[in-house]
Structure formats: C-alpha cells, structure tokens
Design a protein around this motif. Structure first.
Motif, short mmCIF file in Angstrom:
data_model
loop_
_atom_site.label_atom_id
_atom_site.label_comp_id
_atom_site.label_asym_id
_atom_site.label_seq_id
_atom_site.Cartn_x
_atom_site.Cartn_y
_atom_site.Cartn_z
N ALA A 66 -8.98 -20.53 2.40
CA ALA A 66 -9.93 -21.17 3.31
C ALA A 66 -9.41 -21.21 4.74
CB ALA A 66 -10.24 -22.58 2.82
N LEU A 67 -8.10 -21.03 4.92
CA LEU A 67 -7.52 -20.98 6.26
C LEU A 67 -7.98 -19.76 7.04
CD1 LEU A 67 -3.89 -22.08 5.31
CD2 LEU A 67 -5.63 -23.49 6.45
N LEU A 68 -8.57 -18.80 6.36
CA LEU A 68 -9.11 -17.62 7.05
C LEU A 68 -10.27 -17.98 7.98
CD1 LEU A 68 -9.04 -15.12 4.06
CD2 LEU A 68 -7.58 -15.05 6.10
N LEU A 69 -10.77 -19.20 7.85
CA LEU A 69 -11.84 -19.65 8.74
C LEU A 69 -11.33 -20.09 10.11
CD1 LEU A 69 -13.83 -21.58 6.03
CD2 LEU A 69 -14.72 -19.66 7.35
N VAL A 98 -1.88 -15.23 4.49
CA VAL A 98 -2.88 -15.38 3.43
C VAL A 98 -3.17 -14.03 2.79
CG1 VAL A 98 -5.30 -15.89 2.99
CG2 VAL A 98 -3.94 -17.45 4.39
N ARG A 99 -3.32 -13.03 3.61
CA ARG A 99 -3.64 -11.70 3.08
C ARG A 99 -2.53 -11.17 2.20
NH1 ARG A 99 -5.64 -6.57 6.86
NH2 ARG A 99 -6.48 -5.30 5.14
N ARG A 100 -1.30 -11.44 2.57
CA ARG A 100 -0.16 -10.93 1.80
C ARG A 100 0.07 -11.75 0.52
NH1 ARG A 100 3.05 -11.60 5.52
NH2 ARG A 100 3.99 -13.59 4.93
N LEU A 121 -9.42 -7.75 -2.43
CA LEU A 121 -9.64 -9.01 -3.15
C LEU A 121 -8.55 -10.03 -2.87
CD1 LEU A 121 -10.78 -7.56 -6.60
CD2 LEU A 121 -12.22 -8.38 -4.71
N LEU A 122 -8.96 -11.30 -2.88
CA LEU A 122 -8.05 -12.41 -2.64
C LEU A 122 -8.29 -13.52 -3.67
CD1 LEU A 122 -8.42 -12.92 1.23
CD2 LEU A 122 -6.49 -11.84 0.06
N TYR A 123 -7.22 -14.20 -4.02
CA TYR A 123 -7.35 -15.45 -4.75
C TYR A 123 -7.56 -16.58 -3.75
CZ TYR A 123 -5.48 -12.88 -8.76
OH TYR A 123 -5.29 -11.97 -9.77
N PHE A 177 -11.67 -14.54 -5.58
CA PHE A 177 -12.82 -15.27 -5.06
C PHE A 177 -13.48 -14.47 -3.94
CE2 PHE A 177 -14.96 -18.99 -3.15
CZ PHE A 177 -15.45 -19.59 -4.29
N LEU A 178 -14.69 -13.96 -4.20
CA LEU A 178 -15.33 -13.04 -3.27
C LEU A 178 -15.59 -13.62 -1.88
CD1 LEU A 178 -17.77 -11.04 -5.57
CD2 LEU A 178 -15.97 -10.09 -4.11
N PRO A 179 -16.06 -14.87 -1.74
CA PRO A 179 -16.26 -15.38 -0.38
C PRO A 179 -15.00 -15.32 0.47
CG PRO A 179 -17.39 -16.80 -1.94
CD PRO A 179 -16.57 -15.84 -2.75
N CYS A 180 -13.83 -15.48 -0.14
CA CYS A 180 -12.58 -15.40 0.63
C CYS A 180 -12.37 -14.01 1.21
CB CYS A 180 -11.41 -15.81 -0.25
SG CYS A 180 -11.48 -17.51 -0.82
N SER A 181 -12.75 -12.98 0.45
CA SER A 181 -12.64 -11.62 0.96
C SER A 181 -13.56 -11.40 2.15
CB SER A 181 -12.96 -10.61 -0.15
OG SER A 181 -11.96 -10.63 -1.15
#
Length: 604
Positions: free
Chosen positions: A469-472, A493-495, A503-505, A521-525
């Motif tokens: 969620a920090l990707l926001l 986060v990506r790593r 894809l990301l958890y 979790f697709l929204p995270c991607s």
C-alpha cells in the motif's frame, strides 16, 4: 455441466441490481435475489452440486471456440463447435427497465445453431436457504414457476418446452429456429411473466443503451478495450437504486485454493466508493463519480463523524459474520456470509473520502454545502484519532498497529481538507488546527515509519517489513516526485514483495491473525504501474501494464488475486478494486505520456 475448475472460467452478467456468474459450459452457478447481497437462488459456485444452477449448452462433446462480450455492452456470447454444427449462446440481463409492465429481474438466454442442428441440454434447479432446498414448482402459461417464501422465479421458453426443476431435458436446436429462455423473478411482490420475444427485443434495446454509455467514455491510451470493459464492470457492480458499489458480487471465493481466507464481499466499502470517484471522473463520467459520493454521504450520515468500514448497499450496517455448512469453491472452507471487518477502525478510509471530494472540487464540480460539512467533520475525526493504532487497509484481524499507510492517509485527509477549504467558508481556527495536525503527522511518520538504513518507509512503526500500500506515496503528495524516500520505497516494495513478473504480495504473511497463504494481490500491481508512471518510468509502467491486462483474457475480468505459480485468478470475482486500479493505472500512463499529471504537488 459446470467445469468449476477456474474462477476465470466465469463470465459476469448483471443489471446493476444483482449479478450472475456463468461458466464456459453455459451454467449459471451464482445469482442472488433480489439484489447483490440477497440469498442465492443459484449457488453451485460455493454450495456444491446441490447448490442450484441454471445450465444450457451442448448435450454432447463440444469445444468452446469463442467467448466474448458484444463490444461496449454487458451481453455475453459463448460459441461451441458441436459436431457438424455451431451453437451460439447469448446471455444478458436487462438493466434499464422499460416504462411498461416488466419484471424487475429479466435474464435472457438464447441458443442458436449454425450449419447443422445441435442437441442441447437444459437444466434448471433453483434452490433456497442455507440447506439449499428445492423450490416449490408448478407449470405456468409460458413455462415453469418456482417459489420459496418471499421469492418467486419463472422460466419461460420459446418454443415452449416442459421443464421439471432439478431434472435435465435435451432438445434439438435447428438453424433458423432459436431457443429463447427467460428467467424473471419477484421478491415480496407479484411475479411478472413476459413473452420471450419481447424480452429478447428489450435486451437488444438495453445493449444499445450500454453502447451509447461506453461510447461516451473519454479515453485514448494503453489497453483501451480492457479499460472500457473495466468501466462497464464497475457500473455493473454499482447498485443503481442507491449508487452503492459492491466490492464483488460473490462470497468466499478463496484467496488460496483449499484455504480458509474466504470472505463475503457483497457489501460497499467507502474506500471503494471513493476510488470509484477518481476512476469515473478520469474518463469524463461525472454523473457516476457524483453518484458514488452521494451514496457515501447518505449511507454514513448516522455514524458521522465516524466512517464505517463497510455498509450494505442500502446503507445499513453489514451483517455479522457467520459460516455456512457448504463445501466451498474447490473445497475451500468455510463459506462465510456477513463480514467481521464491520467493527474495525480503519484510519485510511477518511483519506480516500476527502481525496475524492477534492478531485471533484479540483475538476470544477463544486461541493454542495452538506458534502463539505461532512468532509470537514471527517477531517476533525482524524485530528482526534490519528495517534491511535488501527486495523489498516488490509483489515488485519490481529492486534491493531500503527500502520504507516494509515498515517499517510491521515495526512492526506487533512491536506485535502485544507485544499478544499480554500474554496469554501471555513473558520481560521479550524484551518490552523488541520494544518498543525497535518504537519505533526508528517513529522511523526517520517520519524517513526521511515527506515533510514534501508531508505524506505515501513509497514508499521518499529518494524522492518514493507507494505505494498506504500506504493500510493506518489499520489498522496507528502513527498515530492523526485524524493529519494519515495523512490527508495517503491524500489524496496518491488524487490521484497515480488511474486514474480509484474505480481506483488500485499505484505509478507505470518502475523495477520489468519492461517494459510494468499495469492499475489492484483491492485498492488496496478498501484506499482501508477507509481512508476508518476515517477517518470513510463516505459517500465507500460510494459508491466500490458503484461497484467493479459491475465484477464478472454473476457477482461479480474479477481482480487492471482496464483503466481499457475496464473489462475483467486479471490472474489470480479473485484471492483482491481478494475478501478486498472483504470487508474492506465490514466497515469496516459498522463505521463502526454506530459500531464493528476498527482498533487507536495505540500511544503
């Protein structure tokens, strides 16, 4: 007749009041009446072979040769090769009811053969209650009528065929002589029967209305067809009588096959409603954006200044969570109805709502006085509560914690309130309090939620793991676009949360109060795509976006999660949050390519 092997085998049918899922064999295995969170009349999806279904399709061996939605509509077509003939199934539900007498639910199914006659099987088995008991049935003038307590359904056919609920019947469909089947329903009211040909003509008119609506979407950019399909899906998942967006039309589709992370998503989350405002506003659909916000303000009026985590589509508290003795999808138990997150405190919700208000204000759609009074009250509530721990955006069922994303969204709440206050009468004292607390949050989160040694924000205070969620961060505006803290967080986060490819958890499991695993979790991607586009990595964002939207083929529908090993969709389906973040990712790429951006400048 239903394969039930993969969640993605299902297509979505809907009328903006409820929705059905139909698999590639032609079996409707899920339909709730009279609306999204009502009791299912067909529930084989999660209740097993005796859960109820409505199947039409080839009686013998057949191969699916195409499956698609009619462009710009909610009408689904499935075509099989069956021996020397081809069989086309057209499925749809009427969303815009005509002014004449017409059933409130009208599901239309038509079978047409080409080249040679095709023998088809029709199996109609409506069920009721947790025990999935067969409904009472009797012959009607156009087919069969079934009832149970307050619900009645009728299956009408043209030509007339004699159907016994719970038993299959085979009939021949000859070229030029289609078989039309109409399901109508009533709840606490009279059951309206309709001639199949009239229903078929009405569906055609409804499809034309959908084409007009989708034709007004203002979008040219990557994945245009998928973006439009996502917007249609979001509209289908919006309860039109109130404007409430449901998170998904299903319950208990698993986050891991055979696992227990199975939840009821047939309710409306203020977070999803707020994200929907930005999504629809970004493609010029202002009425839909306003409708989401109006529902939110109406539904939350009795709880203000507290913002409920989720509500029913009628604006009532969601029912308490309970378990049903059903086998579940792919033996994934338990099957739940109701949602235990209803009693949680989630601080981030306030930020989503104030951001949605600001997006409308910034786009020139001035907030009404009542809307702004509600927004100001939400901001005051954040001033009072931001220092408290909460359950976080992921609705963790363990102990509350100081989630960094929640604190960032608290900052966003007050920042957006201050921006809106520039255009609305607000007392100097109130503005100063918001500004002081906003700045205090920034100091607090940078001091307690940022790991200097790793160059990244963390998931919670006093911990070293990260949260997708920090990707926001880029869209929040607390950090400037070139900030090393922002870029370091995206990279970390990506790593560390990578599930392979794009894809990301959400986070690394083990301490969320639940047993078992979950998928990526697709929204995270899609948030990662948005973050990359916002920070100048447009080529990387575009390549990732292209790879992600391939996962929704052939129908352009997405669940909540993906199994990284198999690529199969997981979780409730279709998922509104996934479709909304897909559109926002596409808009971010378009904006970056055009040199424009909707990302706010960081506040000094």
């Amino acid at each position: 007749m239903s394969s039930r092997d993969r969640i993605a085998d299902y297509g979505l049918l809907g009328d903006t009041r409820t929705a059905a899922l139909v698999d590639e064999c032609g079996s409707i295995d899920w339909l709730c009446l009279p609306h999204f969170d009502g009791d299912p009349v067909f529930a084989r999806l999660v209740a097993g072979i005796d859960g109820g279904h409505f199947a039409v399709g080839p009686a013998g061996p057949a191969e699916v040769i195409s499956r698609r939605y009619q462009p710009g509509t909610a009408v689904l077509e499935t075509e099989w090769q069956a021996g020397a003939g081809r069989l086309l199934l057209t499925d749809g539900m009427v969303s815009e009811l005509p002014s004449t007498v017409f059933p409130t639910l009208c599901l239309v199914r038509r079978l047409e053969s080409r080249g040679a006659p095709v023998r088809v099987t029709v199996s109609f088995d409506p069920r009721a209650g947790a025990a999935r008991r067969p409904m009472r049935s009797r012959a009607g003038p156009l087919g069969v009528i079934c009832s149970s307590r307050a619900t009645a359904v009728a299956l009408s056919t043209d030509p007339l065929i004699h159907i016994t609920p719970g038993s299959a019947i085979d009939v021949d469909v000859r070229p030029g002589h289609p078989l039309t089947l109409i399901l109508s329903a009533a709840h606490h009211g009279p059951l309206t029967l309709i001639q199949p040909e009239h229903a078929w003509a009405t569906l055609a008119q409804d499809a034309a209305g959908w084409r007009n609506w989708s034709g007004a979407i203002d979008y040219e950019g990557p994945g245009k067809e998928t973006v439009i399909r996502s917007l249609i899906t979001l509209r289908l998942l919006t309860y039109s009588p109130s404007g409430a967006p449901v998170a998904a039309p299903t319950t208990s589709l698993p986050e891991s096959l055979g696992g227990s992370r199975n939840w009821d998503y047939r309710y409306a989350w203020p977070r999803d409603a707020s994200i929907g405002v930005g999504t629809f506003l970004g493609v010029g659909l202002v009425d839909e954006a306003r409708a989401f916000l109006y529902w939110l303000l109406h539904a939350s009026r009795l709880d203000r200044p507290r913002l409920p985590v989720l509500l029913t589509i009628h604006g009532q508290p969601a029912p308490r969570e309970r378990e049903l003795d059903w086998p579940g999808f792919a033996d994934s138990r338990p099957v739940r109805v109701g949602n235990g997150a209803r009693d949680q405190h989630q601080l981030d919700n306030y930020g989503w709502v104030l951001d949605a208000m600001w997006l409308l204000e910034r786009a020139g759609h001035r907030l009404y006085g009542e809307t702004w009074r509600a927004g100001a009250a939400f901001a005051d509530e954040v001033v009072r509560r931001w220092r408290e721990p909460d359950a976080g955006i992921w609705e963790v069922r363990g102990e509350p914690a100081h989630y960094v994303h929640s604190k960032l969204m608290a900052w966003l709440t007050l920042d957006r309130a201050l921006r809106i206050a520039d255009h609305h009468r607000t007392s100097v004292r109130r503005r100063r309090r918001w500004e002081s607390e906003r700045d205090a949050i920034a100091v607090h989160v940078m001091g307690h939620g940022f790991d200097i040694s790793r160059g990244s924000y963390m998931r919670t205070y006093q911990r070293s793991d990260v949260d997708a969620a920090l990707l926001l961060l880029p869209v929040i505006g607390i950090e400037p676009a070139g900030s090393p803290r922002l870029r370091g967080t995206i990279d970390t986060v990506r790593r560390e949360l990578s599930a392979g490819g794009p894809l990301l958890y959400r986070y690394r499991g083990g301490d969320d109060g639940l047993v078992g695993d979950e998928g990526a979790f697709l929204p995270c991607s899609f948030w990662l795509v948005q973050a990359l586009a916002a920070t100048g990595a447009v080529e990387d964002a575009t390549a990732m976006f292209t790879e992600l939207i391939e996962m929704g083929k052939p129908l352009g529908l997405f669940g909540e999660e993906v199994d990284p090993a198999s690529g199969h969709l997981l979780g409730n389906y279709p998922q509104a949050l996934t479709h909304a973040t897909l559109v926002q990712a596409a808009l971010a790429i378009r904006g970056a390519q055009e040199g424009s951006s909707s990302i706010p400048k960081a506040t000094p």
